[in-house]
Design a protein around this motif. Structure first.
Motif, PDB file in Angstrom:
ATOM      1  N   THR A 249       0.827  -1.209   0.000  1.00  0.00           N
ATOM      2  CA  THR A 249       0.000   0.000   0.000  1.00  0.00           C
ATOM      3  C   THR A 249       0.857   1.252   0.000  1.00  0.00           C
ATOM      4  OG1 THR A 249      -1.750  -1.156   1.209  1.00  0.00           O
ATOM      5  CG2 THR A 249      -1.808   1.243   1.250  1.00  0.00           C
ATOM      6  N   LEU A 250       1.933   1.244   0.781  1.00  0.00           N
ATOM      7  CA  LEU A 250       2.814   2.408   0.844  1.00  0.00           C
ATOM      8  C   LEU A 250       3.494   2.652  -0.507  1.00  0.00           C
ATOM      9  CD1 LEU A 250       4.493   1.843   4.336  1.00  0.00           C
ATOM     10  CD2 LEU A 250       2.661   3.445   3.765  1.00  0.00           C
ATOM     11  N   TYR A 251       3.922   1.577  -1.149  1.00  0.00           N
ATOM     12  CA  TYR A 251       4.613   1.743  -2.428  1.00  0.00           C
ATOM     13  C   TYR A 251       3.702   2.227  -3.541  1.00  0.00           C
ATOM     14  CZ  TYR A 251       9.257   0.261  -1.098  1.00  0.00           C
ATOM     15  OH  TYR A 251      10.510   0.214  -0.543  1.00  0.00           O
ATOM     16  N   LYS A 252       2.412   2.044  -3.383  1.00  0.00           N
ATOM     17  CA  LYS A 252       1.478   2.595  -4.373  1.00  0.00           C
ATOM     18  C   LYS A 252       1.458   4.117  -4.334  1.00  0.00           C
ATOM     19  CE  LYS A 252      -1.691  -1.341  -4.776  1.00  0.00           C
ATOM     20  NZ  LYS A 252      -1.341  -1.613  -6.180  1.00  0.00           N
ATOM     21  N   LYS A 253       1.932   4.694  -3.228  1.00  0.00           N
ATOM     22  CA  LYS A 253       1.905   6.147  -3.071  1.00  0.00           C
ATOM     23  C   LYS A 253       3.133   6.834  -3.651  1.00  0.00           C
ATOM     24  CE  LYS A 253      -0.659   5.907   1.313  1.00  0.00           C
ATOM     25  NZ  LYS A 253      -0.665   6.343   2.740  1.00  0.00           N
ATOM     26  N   ILE A 254       4.176   6.055  -4.015  1.00  0.00           N
ATOM     27  CA  ILE A 254       5.411   6.689  -4.465  1.00  0.00           C
ATOM     28  C   ILE A 254       5.766   6.253  -5.883  1.00  0.00           C
ATOM     29  CG2 ILE A 254       6.217   6.730  -2.074  1.00  0.00           C
ATOM     30  CD1 ILE A 254       8.222   4.597  -2.798  1.00  0.00           C
ATOM     31  N   ASP A 255       6.642   7.019  -6.521  1.00  0.00           N
ATOM     32  CA  ASP A 255       7.065   6.748  -7.895  1.00  0.00           C
ATOM     33  C   ASP A 255       8.531   6.350  -7.981  1.00  0.00           C
ATOM     34  OD1 ASP A 255       4.533   7.702  -9.209  1.00  0.00           O
ATOM     35  OD2 ASP A 255       5.133   9.559  -8.212  1.00  0.00           O
ATOM     36  N   ILE A 256       9.366   6.902  -7.089  1.00  0.00           N
ATOM     37  CA  ILE A 256      10.802   6.636  -7.066  1.00  0.00           C
ATOM     38  C   ILE A 256      11.191   6.288  -5.640  1.00  0.00           C
ATOM     39  CG2 ILE A 256      13.108   7.622  -7.427  1.00  0.00           C
ATOM     40  CD1 ILE A 256      11.875   9.528  -9.474  1.00  0.00           C
ATOM     41  N   ILE A 257      12.059   5.276  -5.481  1.00  0.00           N
ATOM     42  CA  ILE A 257      12.489   4.861  -4.149  1.00  0.00           C
ATOM     43  C   ILE A 257      13.763   5.599  -3.752  1.00  0.00           C
ATOM     44  CG2 ILE A 257      13.297   2.936  -2.733  1.00  0.00           C
ATOM     45  CD1 ILE A 257      11.635   1.078  -4.467  1.00  0.00           C
ATOM     46  N   ASN A 258      13.722   6.212  -2.593  1.00  0.00           N
ATOM     47  CA  ASN A 258      14.889   6.881  -2.009  1.00  0.00           C
ATOM     48  C   ASN A 258      15.745   5.834  -1.297  1.00  0.00           C
ATOM     49  OD1 ASN A 258      16.713   8.206  -0.360  1.00  0.00           O
ATOM     50  ND2 ASN A 258      15.181   9.396   0.754  1.00  0.00           N
ATOM     51  N   SER A 259      16.916   5.552  -1.867  1.00  0.00           N
ATOM     52  CA  SER A 259      17.857   4.618  -1.249  1.00  0.00           C
ATOM     53  C   SER A 259      19.229   5.278  -1.152  1.00  0.00           C
ATOM     54  CB  SER A 259      17.930   3.318  -2.054  1.00  0.00           C
ATOM     55  OG  SER A 259      18.493   2.275  -1.292  1.00  0.00           O
ATOM     56  N   LEU A 260      19.232   6.545  -0.733  1.00  0.00           N
ATOM     57  CA  LEU A 260      20.470   7.311  -0.568  1.00  0.00           C
ATOM     58  C   LEU A 260      21.050   7.028   0.817  1.00  0.00           C
ATOM     59  CD1 LEU A 260      19.330  10.747  -2.067  1.00  0.00           C
ATOM     60  CD2 LEU A 260      20.894   9.102  -3.115  1.00  0.00           C
ATOM     61  N   TYR A 261      22.112   6.246   0.867  1.00  0.00           N
ATOM     62  CA  TYR A 261      22.722   5.867   2.135  1.00  0.00           C
ATOM     63  C   TYR A 261      24.090   6.504   2.346  1.00  0.00           C
ATOM     64  CZ  TYR A 261      19.238   2.086   2.209  1.00  0.00           C
ATOM     65  OH  TYR A 261      18.074   1.364   2.218  1.00  0.00           O
ATOM     66  N   GLY A 262      24.550   7.280   1.379  1.00  0.00           N
ATOM     67  CA  GLY A 262      25.894   7.836   1.489  1.00  0.00           C
ATOM     68  C   GLY A 262      26.939   6.837   1.031  1.00  0.00           C
ATOM     69  N   ASN A 263      28.204   7.259   1.056  1.00  0.00           N
ATOM     70  CA  ASN A 263      29.292   6.375   0.620  1.00  0.00           C
ATOM     71  C   ASN A 263      30.552   6.563   1.465  1.00  0.00           C
ATOM     72  OD1 ASN A 263      30.208   8.866  -0.260  1.00  0.00           O
ATOM     73  ND2 ASN A 263      29.854   8.451  -2.435  1.00  0.00           N
ATOM     74  N   GLN A 264      30.359   6.960   2.731  1.00  0.00           N
ATOM     75  CA  GLN A 264      31.512   7.237   3.586  1.00  0.00           C
ATOM     76  C   GLN A 264      31.744   6.170   4.653  1.00  0.00           C
ATOM     77  OE1 GLN A 264      30.045  11.498   4.304  1.00  0.00           O
ATOM     78  NE2 GLN A 264      32.243  11.812   4.179  1.00  0.00           N
ATOM     79  N   LYS A 265      30.805   5.238   4.811  1.00  0.00           N
ATOM     80  CA  LYS A 265      30.955   4.191   5.816  1.00  0.00           C
ATOM     81  C   LYS A 265      30.904   2.833   5.139  1.00  0.00           C
ATOM     82  CE  LYS A 265      28.838   6.921   9.531  1.00  0.00           C
ATOM     83  NZ  LYS A 265      27.746   6.981  10.535  1.00  0.00           N
ATOM     84  N   ILE A 266      31.725   1.908   5.637  1.00  0.00           N
ATOM     85  CA  ILE A 266      31.821   0.608   4.981  1.00  0.00           C
ATOM     86  C   ILE A 266      30.506  -0.162   5.014  1.00  0.00           C
ATOM     87  CG2 ILE A 266      32.638  -0.644   7.017  1.00  0.00           C
ATOM     88  CD1 ILE A 266      34.563  -2.135   5.034  1.00  0.00           C
ATOM     89  N   GLU A 267      29.683   0.074   6.051  1.00  0.00           N
ATOM     90  CA  GLU A 267      28.429  -0.654   6.136  1.00  0.00           C
ATOM     91  C   GLU A 267      27.470  -0.317   5.001  1.00  0.00           C
ATOM     92  OE1 GLU A 267      28.161   2.416   9.613  1.00  0.00           O
ATOM     93  OE2 GLU A 267      29.703   1.255   8.579  1.00  0.00           O
ATOM     94  N   VAL A 268      27.585   0.897   4.440  1.00  0.00           N
ATOM     95  CA  VAL A 268      26.725   1.252   3.308  1.00  0.00           C
ATOM     96  C   VAL A 268      27.429   1.030   1.976  1.00  0.00           C
ATOM     97  CG1 VAL A 268      25.326   2.876   4.612  1.00  0.00           C
ATOM     98  CG2 VAL A 268      27.381   3.700   3.490  1.00  0.00           C
ATOM     99  N   LEU A 269      28.729   0.960   1.980  1.00  0.00           N
ATOM    100  CA  LEU A 269      29.461   0.703   0.748  1.00  0.00           C
ATOM    101  C   LEU A 269      29.189  -0.699   0.216  1.00  0.00           C
ATOM    102  CD1 LEU A 269      32.959   2.293   1.529  1.00  0.00           C
ATOM    103  CD2 LEU A 269      31.263   3.126  -0.107  1.00  0.00           C
ATOM    104  N   SER A 270      28.935  -1.641   1.123  1.00  0.00           N
ATOM    105  CA  SER A 270      28.871  -3.047   0.724  1.00  0.00           C
ATOM    106  C   SER A 270      27.470  -3.656   0.735  1.00  0.00           C
ATOM    107  CB  SER A 270      29.771  -3.879   1.647  1.00  0.00           C
ATOM    108  OG  SER A 270      29.433  -3.660   3.001  1.00  0.00           O
ATOM    109  N   ALA A 271      26.490  -2.995   1.325  1.00  0.00           N
ATOM    110  CA  ALA A 271      25.174  -3.605   1.550  1.00  0.00           C
ATOM    111  C   ALA A 271      24.263  -3.533   0.326  1.00  0.00           C
ATOM    112  CB  ALA A 271      24.494  -2.926   2.735  1.00  0.00           C
ATOM    113  N   LEU A 272      23.347  -4.487   0.258  1.00  0.00           N
ATOM    114  CA  LEU A 272      22.218  -4.431  -0.670  1.00  0.00           C
ATOM    115  C   LEU A 272      20.950  -4.397   0.181  1.00  0.00           C
ATOM    116  CD1 LEU A 272      23.098  -6.968  -3.522  1.00  0.00           C
ATOM    117  CD2 LEU A 272      23.338  -4.477  -3.520  1.00  0.00           C
TER     118      LEU A 272
END
Length: 362
Positions: A249-272
């Motif tokens: 239901t929530l995804y029906k309300k949006i058009d683009i997914i915000n997945s901006l996690y940055g690129n300065q920490k290793i935990e976000v550099l490697s995750a999916l």
């Protein structure tokens, strides 16, 4: 046989536990699951086969304040293991594995699974050493991203497991259209990554075409709603915590997914993150941060756009890049791209589920 699943978060934040629960039930075995309500204090609760540990321990924030809750977590789970006399254990993430490593290594060698979801304290040599011992002693260890091999190294016991669910709700086509007069960029999940989201908010705070939405509980160090109120920013929607079954239901309300996690920490550099799979299922393009493993996947399969990190943020670049992406968006090609990656993911999941079946049946 009797199993124990040990989670480090509440049910709403561990939807991937269900795949283990289903496999155990299908094989005709009993199981209990230990869940951690990290947002309230109280006595240990037992509801059916669920143990619910109530102890406040915020996501993010001061790590020293987590020591005592971690200590209580360890003692509580050790007692449950001793009293429950479980045959096999499934551990969701490395921190509970680390906290219980003495029990797992001595009493459950080759009788536990380790499910690694993110980078935690692996930069500490002793912690990483224990994680390697756990991997070697596990029946198998699963990782949610090949990017994790950058800090874990390769091991024959490691297999890939994607954070994917809701396959009965796969959408055929994206809602985004280059002719849309209004476009909503939505963040669905535990709301974190303050700097990246502030950069995005500042970029679109005066936009007449783009709206931003945040669906999920804010982390203790990510007060975006307060920031918007203080700066009188109006085109932002906040809805707070939600249940996993509300996702479609929530995804029906949006058009683009915000997945901006940055690129300065290793935990976000490697995750999916889960949002990658949400993009494939609900057919929503992603915006991600350049220089991450997620960005590699998004660019390789043509399912979104990469933006510079907040440390070099320029509001005009964000707006220009996203506007340009929308103007050139091809619904048919995006659908083909998303389905190709979804098929690859499903094939890899078949192997993963085969390995789970071997674990619960052996």
């Amino acid at each position: 046989m009797k199993f124990l699943i040990i989670a480090f978060h509440p049910r709403s934040m561990t939807p991937y536990a269900k795949q283990y629960e289903d496999a155990i039930s299908k094989a005709g075995h009993e199981y209990d699951i230990f869940l951690w309500d990290r947002f309230s204090n109280g006595s240990l609760e037992k509801l059916g086969n669920e143990f619910i540990f109530h102890r406040i321990c915020t996501l993010g924030g001061n790590k020293l304040k987590k020591i005592y809750p971690f200590y209580l977590f360890r003692n509580t789970v050790k007692k449950i293991i001793k009293e429950g006399k479980y045959d096999k254990i499934i551990v969701l993430n490395t921190m509970p594995g680390f906290l219980l490593h003495d029990v797992l290594l001595k009493q459950y060698k080759n009788r536990f699974l380790l499910d690694i979801r993110d980078y935690t304290y692996e930069k500490i040599s002793f912690y990483l050493k224990v994680v390697h011992q756990l991997i070697d002693s596990s029946f198998f260890t699963t990782i949610s991203s090949r990017g994790f091999e950058k800090f874990l190294g390769e091991n024959k016991k490691i297999i890939l497991n994607h954070n994917i669910s809701n396959l009965d709700k796969v959408e055929k086509y994206p809602s985004l259209d280059r002719n849309n007069k209004k476009i909503t960029i939505g963040f669905v999940g535990a709301v974190r990554y303050y700097d990246e989201n502030i950069a995005l908010i500042e970029s679109f705070k005066q936009s007449s075409r783009f709206n931003l939405a945040f669906y999920g509980r804010e982390a203790s160090d990510c007060h975006l709603e307060e920031y918007c109120k203080n700066h009188q920013i109006k085109n932002i929607e906040f809805s707070g915590a939600f249940q996993n079954e509300e996702k479609p239901t929530l995804y029906k309300k949006i058009d683009i997914i915000n997945s901006l996690y940055g690129n300065q920490k290793i935990e976000v550099l490697s995750a999916l993150p889960n949002r990658l799979y949400d993009a494939l299922i609900f057919k929503k393009p992603l915006i991600v941060t350049e220089g991450t493993y997620l960005a590699e996947i998004v660019e390789k399969y043509g399912i979104g756009i990469s933006l510079p990190g907040s440390q070099v943020h320029n509001g005009k670049i964000y707006e220009e890049k996203i506007s340009e992406y929308v103007s050139g968006f091809n619904k048919r090609q995006f659908t083909i791209n998303a389905n190709q990656l979804l098929e690859k993911v499903n094939n890899e999941q078949e192997r993963f589920h085969h390995e789970i079946d071997k674990f619960v049946q052996k």
